[in-house]
Motif scaffolding. Structure first.
Motif, PDB file in Angstrom:
ATOM      1  N   THR A  94       6.765  26.744  -0.168  1.00 58.97           N
ATOM      2  CA  THR A  94       7.335  25.446   0.191  1.00 58.97           C
ATOM      3  C   THR A  94       6.436  24.328  -0.316  1.00 58.97           C
ATOM      4  O   THR A  94       5.207  24.451  -0.315  1.00 58.97           O
ATOM      5  N   LEU A  95       7.047  23.258  -0.726  1.00 62.56           N
ATOM      6  CA  LEU A  95       6.341  22.054  -1.154  1.00 62.56           C
ATOM      7  C   LEU A  95       6.880  20.876  -0.360  1.00 62.56           C
ATOM      8  O   LEU A  95       8.100  20.679  -0.289  1.00 62.56           O
ATOM      9  N   THR A  96       6.009  20.114   0.243  1.00 65.35           N
ATOM     10  CA  THR A  96       6.390  18.907   0.968  1.00 65.35           C
ATOM     11  C   THR A  96       5.674  17.716   0.356  1.00 65.35           C
ATOM     12  O   THR A  96       4.447  17.732   0.221  1.00 65.35           O
ATOM     13  N   ILE A  97       6.439  16.710  -0.028  1.00 65.19           N
ATOM     14  CA  ILE A  97       5.892  15.469  -0.573  1.00 65.19           C
ATOM     15  C   ILE A  97       6.273  14.360   0.395  1.00 65.19           C
ATOM     16  O   ILE A  97       7.450  14.029   0.553  1.00 65.19           O
ATOM     17  N   SER A  98       5.288  13.820   1.081  1.00 61.22           N
ATOM     18  CA  SER A  98       5.522  12.794   2.101  1.00 61.22           C
ATOM     19  C   SER A  98       4.876  11.487   1.654  1.00 61.22           C
ATOM     20  O   SER A  98       3.678  11.452   1.345  1.00 61.22           O
ATOM     21  N   VAL A  99       5.666  10.433   1.616  1.00 62.07           N
ATOM     22  CA  VAL A  99       5.207   9.143   1.090  1.00 62.07           C
ATOM     23  C   VAL A  99       5.289   8.089   2.185  1.00 62.07           C
ATOM     24  O   VAL A  99       6.335   7.922   2.831  1.00 62.07           O
ATOM     25  N   ARG A 100       4.178   7.390   2.404  1.00 61.86           N
ATOM     26  CA  ARG A 100       4.166   6.280   3.363  1.00 61.86           C
ATOM     27  C   ARG A 100       3.944   4.973   2.618  1.00 61.86           C
ATOM     28  O   ARG A 100       3.027   4.866   1.800  1.00 61.86           O
ATOM     29  N   ALA A 101       4.789   4.012   2.907  1.00 59.80           N
ATOM     30  CA  ALA A 101       4.686   2.692   2.280  1.00 59.80           C
ATOM     31  C   ALA A 101       4.354   1.649   3.341  1.00 59.80           C
ATOM     32  O   ALA A 101       4.771   1.758   4.500  1.00 59.80           O
ATOM     33  N   VAL A 102       3.605   0.641   2.940  1.00 57.50           N
ATOM     34  CA  VAL A 102       3.310  -0.510   3.796  1.00 57.50           C
ATOM     35  C   VAL A 102       3.812  -1.759   3.089  1.00 57.50           C
ATOM     36  O   VAL A 102       3.470  -2.015   1.931  1.00 57.50           O
ATOM     37  N   VAL A 103       4.643  -2.534   3.795  1.00 54.81           N
ATOM     38  CA  VAL A 103       5.184  -3.781   3.261  1.00 54.81           C
ATOM     39  C   VAL A 103       5.121  -4.836   4.358  1.00 54.81           C
ATOM     40  O   VAL A 103       5.742  -4.680   5.415  1.00 54.81           O
ATOM     41  N   GLY A 141       2.996  -5.715   6.706  1.00 59.72           N
ATOM     42  CA  GLY A 141       2.627  -5.289   8.053  1.00 59.72           C
ATOM     43  C   GLY A 141       3.589  -4.311   8.686  1.00 59.72           C
ATOM     44  O   GLY A 141       3.518  -4.043   9.889  1.00 59.72           O
ATOM     45  N   ARG A 142       4.469  -3.752   7.899  1.00 61.99           N
ATOM     46  CA  ARG A 142       5.428  -2.747   8.374  1.00 61.99           C
ATOM     47  C   ARG A 142       5.176  -1.451   7.616  1.00 61.99           C
ATOM     48  O   ARG A 142       4.774  -1.483   6.455  1.00 61.99           O
ATOM     49  N   THR A 143       5.450  -0.329   8.240  1.00 57.79           N
ATOM     50  CA  THR A 143       5.204   0.941   7.566  1.00 57.79           C
ATOM     51  C   THR A 143       6.270   1.961   7.905  1.00 57.79           C
ATOM     52  O   THR A 143       6.849   1.939   8.987  1.00 57.79           O
ATOM     53  N   ALA A 144       6.543   2.837   6.966  1.00 59.62           N
ATOM     54  CA  ALA A 144       7.525   3.908   7.153  1.00 59.62           C
ATOM     55  C   ALA A 144       7.217   5.032   6.176  1.00 59.62           C
ATOM     56  O   ALA A 144       6.464   4.855   5.212  1.00 59.62           O
ATOM     57  N   ARG A 145       7.835   6.181   6.425  1.00 56.38           N
ATOM     58  CA  ARG A 145       7.557   7.381   5.649  1.00 56.38           C
ATOM     59  C   ARG A 145       8.863   8.022   5.202  1.00 56.38           C
ATOM     60  O   ARG A 145       9.848   8.029   5.942  1.00 56.38           O
ATOM     61  N   ALA A 146       8.865   8.571   3.996  1.00 59.12           N
ATOM     62  CA  ALA A 146      10.002   9.333   3.471  1.00 59.12           C
ATOM     63  C   ALA A 146       9.473  10.617   2.851  1.00 59.12           C
ATOM     64  O   ALA A 146       8.329  10.674   2.377  1.00 59.12           O
ATOM     65  N   THR A 147      10.319  11.650   2.837  1.00 59.11           N
ATOM     66  CA  THR A 147       9.869  12.979   2.438  1.00 59.11           C
ATOM     67  C   THR A 147      10.856  13.636   1.483  1.00 59.11           C
ATOM     68  O   THR A 147      12.071  13.440   1.602  1.00 59.11           O
ATOM     69  N   THR A 148      10.317  14.402   0.540  1.00 65.03           N
ATOM     70  CA  THR A 148      11.148  15.194  -0.357  1.00 65.03           C
ATOM     71  C   THR A 148      10.434  16.495  -0.678  1.00 65.03           C
ATOM     72  O   THR A 148       9.244  16.644  -0.407  1.00 65.03           O
ATOM     73  N   ASN A 149      11.180  17.435  -1.282  1.00 61.53           N
ATOM     74  CA  ASN A 149      10.544  18.657  -1.794  1.00 61.53           C
ATOM     75  C   ASN A 149      10.877  18.864  -3.267  1.00 61.53           C
ATOM     76  O   ASN A 149      10.720  19.958  -3.798  1.00 61.53           O
ATOM     77  N   LYS A 150      11.324  17.780  -3.932  1.00 61.46           N
ATOM     78  CA  LYS A 150      11.676  17.854  -5.342  1.00 61.46           C
ATOM     79  C   LYS A 150      10.666  17.074  -6.178  1.00 61.46           C
ATOM     80  O   LYS A 150      10.155  16.035  -5.741  1.00 61.46           O
ATOM     81  N   THR A 151      10.409  17.558  -7.391  1.00 60.73           N
ATOM     82  CA  THR A 151       9.346  16.963  -8.206  1.00 60.73           C
ATOM     83  C   THR A 151       9.852  16.277  -9.476  1.00 60.73           C
ATOM     84  O   THR A 151       9.047  15.779 -10.257  1.00 60.73           O
ATOM     85  N   ASP A 152      11.168  16.251  -9.712  1.00 57.62           N
ATOM     86  CA  ASP A 152      11.671  15.580 -10.902  1.00 57.62           C
ATOM     87  C   ASP A 152      11.512  14.067 -10.734  1.00 57.62           C
ATOM     88  O   ASP A 152      11.380  13.544  -9.622  1.00 57.62           O
ATOM     89  N   GLU A 170       0.861  -1.182   0.000  1.00 57.28           N
ATOM     90  CA  GLU A 170       0.000   0.000   0.000  1.00 57.28           C
ATOM     91  C   GLU A 170       0.902   1.238   0.000  1.00 57.28           C
ATOM     92  O   GLU A 170       1.980   1.227   0.601  1.00 57.28           O
ATOM     93  N   THR A 171       0.417   2.293  -0.646  1.00 55.34           N
ATOM     94  CA  THR A 171       1.179   3.545  -0.684  1.00 55.34           C
ATOM     95  C   THR A 171       0.237   4.713  -0.421  1.00 55.34           C
ATOM     96  O   THR A 171      -0.890   4.744  -0.927  1.00 55.34           O
ATOM     97  N   GLU A 172       0.722   5.638   0.377  1.00 55.71           N
ATOM     98  CA  GLU A 172      -0.020   6.863   0.684  1.00 55.71           C
ATOM     99  C   GLU A 172       0.884   8.045   0.394  1.00 55.71           C
ATOM    100  O   GLU A 172       2.078   8.008   0.688  1.00 55.71           O
ATOM    101  N   VAL A 173       0.315   9.101  -0.181  1.00 61.99           N
ATOM    102  CA  VAL A 173       1.103  10.304  -0.456  1.00 61.99           C
ATOM    103  C   VAL A 173       0.350  11.526   0.062  1.00 61.99           C
ATOM    104  O   VAL A 173      -0.851  11.677  -0.140  1.00 61.99           O
ATOM    105  N   ASP A 174       1.087  12.357   0.770  1.00 61.33           N
ATOM    106  CA  ASP A 174       0.546  13.593   1.333  1.00 61.33           C
ATOM    107  C   ASP A 174       1.344  14.756   0.749  1.00 61.33           C
ATOM    108  O   ASP A 174       2.560  14.849   0.949  1.00 61.33           O
ATOM    109  N   LEU A 175       0.686  15.630   0.000  1.00 58.83           N
ATOM    110  CA  LEU A 175       1.346  16.770  -0.624  1.00 58.83           C
ATOM    111  C   LEU A 175       0.809  18.057  -0.032  1.00 58.83           C
ATOM    112  O   LEU A 175      -0.409  18.255   0.059  1.00 58.83           O
ATOM    113  N   ASP A 176       1.723  18.944   0.363  1.00 65.29           N
ATOM    114  CA  ASP A 176       1.346  20.234   0.924  1.00 65.29           C
ATOM    115  C   ASP A 176       2.168  21.329   0.266  1.00 65.29           C
ATOM    116  O   ASP A 176       3.399  21.277   0.284  1.00 65.29           O
ATOM    117  N   VAL A 177       1.484  22.319  -0.278  1.00 66.74           N
ATOM    118  CA  VAL A 177       2.169  23.489  -0.821  1.00 66.74           C
ATOM    119  C   VAL A 177       1.680  24.714  -0.061  1.00 66.74           C
ATOM    120  O   VAL A 177       0.481  24.898   0.156  1.00 66.74           O
TER     121      VAL A 177
END
Length: 455
Positions: free
Chosen positions: A61-70, A72-83, A33-40
């Motif tokens: 400012t732009l924040t792109i926060s991605v949560r992955a589930v693998v 039964g485990r979950t974690a989040r990573a963040t970037t502010n780049k869109t390429d 499963e993947t979740e993405v939270d974008l805030d500008v």
């Protein structure tokens, strides 16, 4: 004066495109499963001091926060780049981090599509306000201060935010909001006054009236006298109320109760506040702000927290609700987190008494404009310490008799809300120690002022 120019804010279509790309990348990286939270956020600020503007800045400012589930485990990573490379990297990082986390027993699947209540939080006039608009308002305030032989300092801001929350189960949430804020401190040799407000609608912010109020407080508190510490009747203006009662917000979180960290442990359904204290969490209240959904995309519900002095209900994230066999209320934070949930849109019931009414009804007491440097001393009894600031006055014989030197206080918020004798109309208040809420002014008996400060 520094001016930083920004590009036009990301459109909804652009953010949707980024979200779609990340969801595809999440699947390619093996995330179940993947979740993405974008805030500008686009914010602009004019700062002034010594009766002159000294800074004007703007940023996006732009924040792109991605949560992955693998597995039964979950974690989040963040970037502010869109390429493409950066989006690929953040999706891969979230999946890789998830694989190295401990398994979370009973991790709930992500939500599917939801329906949300509509809230009107974006005002074109706020987004369109220019540096020149802010500068003209600030210039009027500074001229008024100079005319009164006073010194003005403060800020005037406006901004716009756009958020998207989406996941691989088909959930999609979108929110737009504007915000404006004006804060001013008026200084004299041995006194000061202060006023602050914020709103999504800049048209309801009146810098001249706020500055005039702060100016009067500074003038009325000249040559403050020293008053002995003790317990006094205190009339707390809404900003002072806000910064005190704001410390109880997390006590209504089910996770806090579950972890025995709440002042409401063993106090639910018992009358611990006054009969005149009723409190809701209500994101749709016309004076509130924020998204109508929580960090997982669950629709926020209106919750009656306190009914005539009795704590009645808590707020629940999905996970905590499952543990406590309750229904989720849409107050969870973005996962993963250790706090669970909290009510973020507190609304107190108000009354019909003005601050002037409260003053006239008081034989001897203290009028408090605002508080600062508040810290929690005893979390279970909710004893708080801090100081008054920028307009503290003695009341004698039903009138304001002049300024007094500021006090340190040690006061239980529970006792405070049990000793409220009068309430003003509930308004959107802004302070410095808590997030904005809808609160009334309060007349409170036996407020504990413990020490006179040096100013």
């Amino acid at each position: 004066m520094k001016i930083t120019r920004t590009k036009k804010a990301f459109t909804r279509a652009e953010l949707e495109g980024i979200a779609e790309r990340i969801l595809k990348l999440g699947k390619a990286n093996g995330s179940h499963e993947t979740e993405v939270d974008l805030d500008v956020n686009t914010d602009a600020l004019t700062r002034f001091a010594n009766n002159a503007i000294h800074q004007n800045v703007a940023e996006q400012t732009l924040t792109i926060s991605v949560r992955a589930v693998v597995d039964g485990r979950t974690a989040r990573a963040t970037t502010n780049k869109t390429d493409e490379e950066s989006l690929g990297r953040v999706a891969a990082s979230a999946a890789s981090l998830a694989r190295h986390q401990p398994e979370i027993p009973g991790l709930l699947p992500m939500l599917g599509p939801q329906k949300y209540q509509k809230v009107a939080r974006s005002f074109p006039a706020t987004a369109a306000a220019t540096p020149q608009d802010r500068a003209r308002a600030v210039a009027r305030v500074c001229r008024m201060a100079e005319k009164n032989k006073q010194t003005a300092a403060g800020i005037f801001t406006n901004g716009f935010s756009r958020s998207i929350l989406a996941n691989s189960k088909g959930l999609f949430a979108h929110h737009e909001e504007t915000e404006a804020e004006f804060s001013v401190t008026i200084l004299e040799e041995n006194s000061s006054g202060w006023a602050k407000t914020n709103s999504p609608d800049i048209r309801v912010i009146h810098p001249d009236a706020l500055a005039a109020s702060a100016s009067r407080k500074a003038a009325d508190s000249r040559k403050p006298r020293e008053l002995a510490p003790g317990r006094y009747t205190a009339i707390l203006e809404p900003s002072a109320v806000l910064d005190l009662v704001g410390f109880i917000f997390y006590d209504f979180a089910a996770t806090a109760i579950l972890d025995k960290r709440s002042c409401l442990n063993d106090r639910m359904d018992k009358k611990i506040f006054g009969e005149n204290i009723t409190l809701w969490d209500d994101v749709c209240h016309p004076l509130q702000t924020g998204e109508p959904y929580d960090g997982e995309g669950m629709p926020r519900q209106k919750v009656l927290l306190v009914d005539r002095g009795v704590p009645k209900n808590l707020v629940y994230s999905r996970a905590t609700a499952r543990k406590m066999k309750k229904k989720p209320t849409g107050h969870g934070f973005a996962l993963p987190n250790e706090y669970g949930e909290a009510p973020m849109n507190l609304v107190f019931a108000g009354g019909d008494k003005s601050v002037d009414d409260m003053v006239r009804s008081t034989e001897r007491g203290i009028l408090v404009t605002r508080l600062w440097y508040i810290r929690e001393v005893d979390p279970y009894e909710k004893i708080l310490t801090g100081m008054t600031r920028d307009g503290t006055f003695l009341i004698e014989g039903g009138r304001v008799a002049g300024g007094i030197r500021n006090f340190r206080f040690n006061q239980s918020a529970i006792e405070l809300l049990a000793n409220v004798e009068m309430l003003g109309p509930a308004v959107r208040a802004a302070g410095e120690e808590s997030f904005e809420m809808v609160v009334p002014a309060m007349k409170v008996r036996d407020f504990h002022f413990t020490e006179v400060t040096k100013f």
